[in-house]
Scaffold this active site. Structure first.
Site, mmCIF file in Angstrom:
data_model
loop_
_atom_site.group_PDB
_atom_site.id
_atom_site.type_symbol
_atom_site.label_atom_id
_atom_site.label_comp_id
_atom_site.label_asym_id
_atom_site.label_seq_id
_atom_site.Cartn_x
_atom_site.Cartn_y
_atom_site.Cartn_z
ATOM 1 N N LYS A 199 -3.640 6.657 15.197
ATOM 2 C CA LYS A 199 -5.077 6.380 14.432
ATOM 3 C C LYS A 199 -5.811 6.863 15.518
ATOM 4 O O LYS A 199 -6.895 6.091 15.785
ATOM 5 C CB LYS A 199 -5.355 5.767 13.186
ATOM 6 C CG LYS A 199 -3.965 5.524 12.174
ATOM 7 C CD LYS A 199 -4.503 4.609 10.984
ATOM 8 C CE LYS A 199 -4.251 4.523 10.261
ATOM 9 N NZ LYS A 199 -3.686 3.601 8.958
ATOM 10 N N GLN A 221 1.005 -1.229 0.069
ATOM 11 C CA GLN A 221 0.431 0.441 0.063
ATOM 12 C C GLN A 221 1.333 1.346 -0.285
ATOM 13 O O GLN A 221 -0.014 2.685 -0.234
ATOM 14 C CB GLN A 221 -0.502 -0.067 1.204
ATOM 15 C CG GLN A 221 -1.553 1.218 1.392
ATOM 16 C CD GLN A 221 -3.064 0.876 2.558
ATOM 17 O OE1 GLN A 221 -3.429 0.542 2.228
ATOM 18 N NE2 GLN A 221 -2.963 1.395 3.740
ATOM 19 N N ARG A 255 -5.405 9.983 7.724
ATOM 20 C CA ARG A 255 -5.596 8.565 7.051
ATOM 21 C C ARG A 255 -5.870 8.935 5.713
ATOM 22 O O ARG A 255 -5.540 9.614 4.701
ATOM 23 C CB ARG A 255 -7.122 8.232 7.498
ATOM 24 C CG ARG A 255 -7.351 8.146 8.737
ATOM 25 C CD ARG A 255 -7.113 6.287 9.807
ATOM 26 N NE ARG A 255 -7.482 5.836 8.991
ATOM 27 C CZ ARG A 255 -8.040 4.824 9.328
ATOM 28 N NH1 ARG A 255 -8.540 4.646 10.692
ATOM 29 N NH2 ARG A 255 -8.010 4.142 8.363
ATOM 30 N N SER A 256 -6.106 7.806 4.610
ATOM 31 C CA SER A 256 -6.273 7.842 3.883
ATOM 32 C C SER A 256 -7.838 8.529 2.979
ATOM 33 O O SER A 256 -6.805 10.021 2.090
ATOM 34 C CB SER A 256 -6.530 7.053 2.376
ATOM 35 O OG SER A 256 -8.163 6.195 3.340
ATOM 36 N N LYS A 287 3.459 10.374 10.212
ATOM 37 C CA LYS A 287 2.958 9.465 8.716
ATOM 38 C C LYS A 287 1.785 10.832 7.666
ATOM 39 O O LYS A 287 0.749 10.462 8.533
ATOM 40 C CB LYS A 287 2.434 8.305 8.884
ATOM 41 C CG LYS A 287 2.629 7.513 7.746
ATOM 42 C CD LYS A 287 2.388 6.022 7.406
ATOM 43 C CE LYS A 287 0.562 5.590 7.682
ATOM 44 N NZ LYS A 287 0.412 4.145 7.190
ATOM 45 N N GLU A 322 5.774 -1.461 7.830
ATOM 46 C CA GLU A 322 4.176 -1.607 8.821
ATOM 47 C C GLU A 322 3.143 -2.522 8.448
ATOM 48 O O GLU A 322 3.074 -2.820 6.845
ATOM 49 C CB GLU A 322 3.603 -0.434 8.566
ATOM 50 C CG GLU A 322 1.827 0.182 8.881
ATOM 51 C CD GLU A 322 1.463 1.684 9.065
ATOM 52 O OE1 GLU A 322 2.700 2.321 8.806
ATOM 53 O OE2 GLU A 322 0.310 1.145 8.696
ATOM 54 N N ASP A 376 4.655 0.153 3.839
ATOM 55 C CA ASP A 376 3.192 -0.693 4.746
ATOM 56 C C ASP A 376 2.969 -1.578 4.080
ATOM 57 O O ASP A 376 1.915 -0.607 2.801
ATOM 58 C CB ASP A 376 1.991 0.866 5.310
ATOM 59 C CG ASP A 376 0.865 0.433 5.404
ATOM 60 O OD1 ASP A 376 1.208 -0.201 5.641
ATOM 61 O OD2 ASP A 376 -0.125 1.389 6.077
ATOM 62 N N GLU A 409 -3.128 9.489 -0.980
ATOM 63 C CA GLU A 409 -2.736 9.880 -0.088
ATOM 64 C C GLU A 409 -2.016 10.683 -0.434
ATOM 65 O O GLU A 409 -0.335 11.718 -0.469
ATOM 66 C CB GLU A 409 -2.256 8.919 1.096
ATOM 67 C CG GLU A 409 -3.263 8.447 1.610
ATOM 68 C CD GLU A 409 -2.523 7.631 2.476
ATOM 69 O OE1 GLU A 409 -0.681 7.061 2.246
ATOM 70 O OE2 GLU A 409 -3.073 7.120 3.679
ATOM 71 N N ASP A 415 -0.448 -1.767 12.510
ATOM 72 C CA ASP A 415 -1.680 -0.668 12.291
ATOM 73 C C ASP A 415 -2.999 -1.546 12.669
ATOM 74 O O ASP A 415 -4.108 -1.349 14.022
ATOM 75 C CB ASP A 415 -1.129 -0.214 11.082
ATOM 76 C CG ASP A 415 -2.551 0.544 10.559
ATOM 77 O OD1 ASP A 415 -3.810 1.146 11.787
ATOM 78 O OD2 ASP A 415 -3.168 1.661 9.740
#
Ligand code: PGA
Ligand code: ZN
Length: 377
Positions: A301, A142, A330-331, A352, A256, A215, A179, A281
């Protein structure tokens, strides 16, 4: 200060999904905040909303907001106890409105939210440069990150932005994922090669050491006990060997979610075999009750758990285990930059956030602003 009004409204996150913005007014101040939404959400996360965002927000305005009128809010403790009082609404409206309320209350206490928590430390930035998985069609992995290892934040920001633009040229990529990271058609390993080369050249040019990270978001392509790649299917042991090989070959410092979100055993086994930071995560989902000291760090998060007091509890638990927190965007992001304030005030060593798109740049610019203010004082 006494709360005189609370109002939530629906806004759109960068991913096109709806989320919440809340404004709280007291007799002496006002504060507004919004919260992000995820796309590759883990199964152990609190729901962002229950049913539609619109219905959850409507219920918040009719059932939660009115109960807060007249409440005193003068310090962090007041925000946390208000949050504990309305926590019971989460099964009905989800975590996003509750977290958003706490953020808006923080802004009433102090617009410089980082000053509320007592800490003061500029984090290193884990910056997403190449993106695939659920965020874009491309690599199975990802996110492919760079981590400029300097506490001089403007230098870190410049290095990340430079790498982002050079990698885009090298990949001849015209597309970015959710992102703002480049979509690569080269596959996982080749994409890492490109990132490795570009990071090295920018490191030589700037004198900043640049670490690499991934990730994998492995739950997203784990089906019937196998990790499904375009060219192969790996079982858990083979996945560990594959990741270890990449760690060695590309000198990765950060990996991750290399394994799926129930594989505590696999995380522990991988961490035993490498010095690289293995990070959970979806595995821990910012939830202290899921945390186990099996790897070096965890993503934080806030909206995975939907409550600021639970985030603080999670950070304390990480501290007790000697594990490293990485606070993360977050995305589906909004223009709110509060994440930067939380990173500085709660002293998470890493944040991040990627380097492209107004919603991400807002966080970077806020970090730069705080860095400059702190430097001058
Ligand atoms: P998400 O992805 O915000 O779509 O969940 C981010 C991540 O997995 O780190
Ligand atoms: Zn992740």
């Amino acid at each position: 200060m006494r709360i005189v009004s609370v109002h939530a409204r629906e806004i759109m996150a960068s991913s096109g999904t709806p989320t919440a913005e809340i404004e709280v007014k007291t007799n002496r101040s006002s504060g507004r905040a919004s919260v992000p939404t995820g796309t590759s959400t883990g199964k152990y996360e609190v729901n962002a909303f229950v049913g539609s965002a619109a219905d959850s927000i409507k219920t918040f305005n009719s059932e939660v907001g009115p109960t807060l009128l007249g409440a005193e809010v003068n310090k962090l403790g007041d925000v946390l106890s208000i949050e504990k009082k309305v926590e019971k609404f989460i099964p009905k409206i989800g975590g996003n409105p509750i977290l958003c309320l706490s953020y808006a209350l923080l802004r009433n206490l102090n617009k410089d939210v980082y000053k509320i928590f007592g800490g003061l430390s500029i984090p290193y930035q884990v910056c997403n440069i190449i993106g695939g998985g659920r965020h874009a069609e491309g690599t199975e992995f990802q996110e492919f990150h760079v981590i400029p290892m300097t506490k001089d934040y403007p230098r870190s920001m410049d290095a990340s932005k430079r790498i982002h633009s050079l990698v885009g040229e090298r990949l001849k990529s015209k597309r970015v994922g959710l992102e703002g990271a480049w979509v690569s058609t080269l596959g996982n390993r080749k994409s890492l090669e490109v990132l490795h080369e570009v990071a090295k050249s920018v490191s030589d040019e700037t004198g900043v050491r640049i670490n690499l990270g991934l990730d994998v978001a492995a739950s997203e392509f784990y089906k019937d006990e196998k990790y499904l790649y375009r060219d192969k299917k790996l079982n858990g042991d083979e996945q560990i060997e594959f990741i270890l090989d990449l760690i060695k070959r590309f000198n990765l410092h950060y990996v991750e979610d290399p394994l799926h979100e129930d594989d505590f055993k696999g995380f522990a086994e991988l961490q035993k075999k490498t010095k690289c930071m293995v990070i959970g995560d979806d595995l821990f989902a910012t939830n202290a009750s899921r945390l186990r000291p099996i790897c070096k760090g965890a993503i934080v998060k806030p909206n995975q758990i939907g409550m600021l007091h639970k985030v603080i509890e999670f950070l304390q638990a990480l501290g007790e285990h000697g594990m490293t927190p990485i606070i993360s965007h977050r995305s589906g992001e909004t223009n709110d930059s509060i994440l930067a304030d939380l990173a500085v005030g709660l002293e998470t060593p890493y944040i991040k956030v990627s380097a492209f798109g107004a919603e991400r740049i807002a966080k970077m610019e806020r970090l730069k602003e705080i860095y400059e203010t702190v430097k001058q004082s």
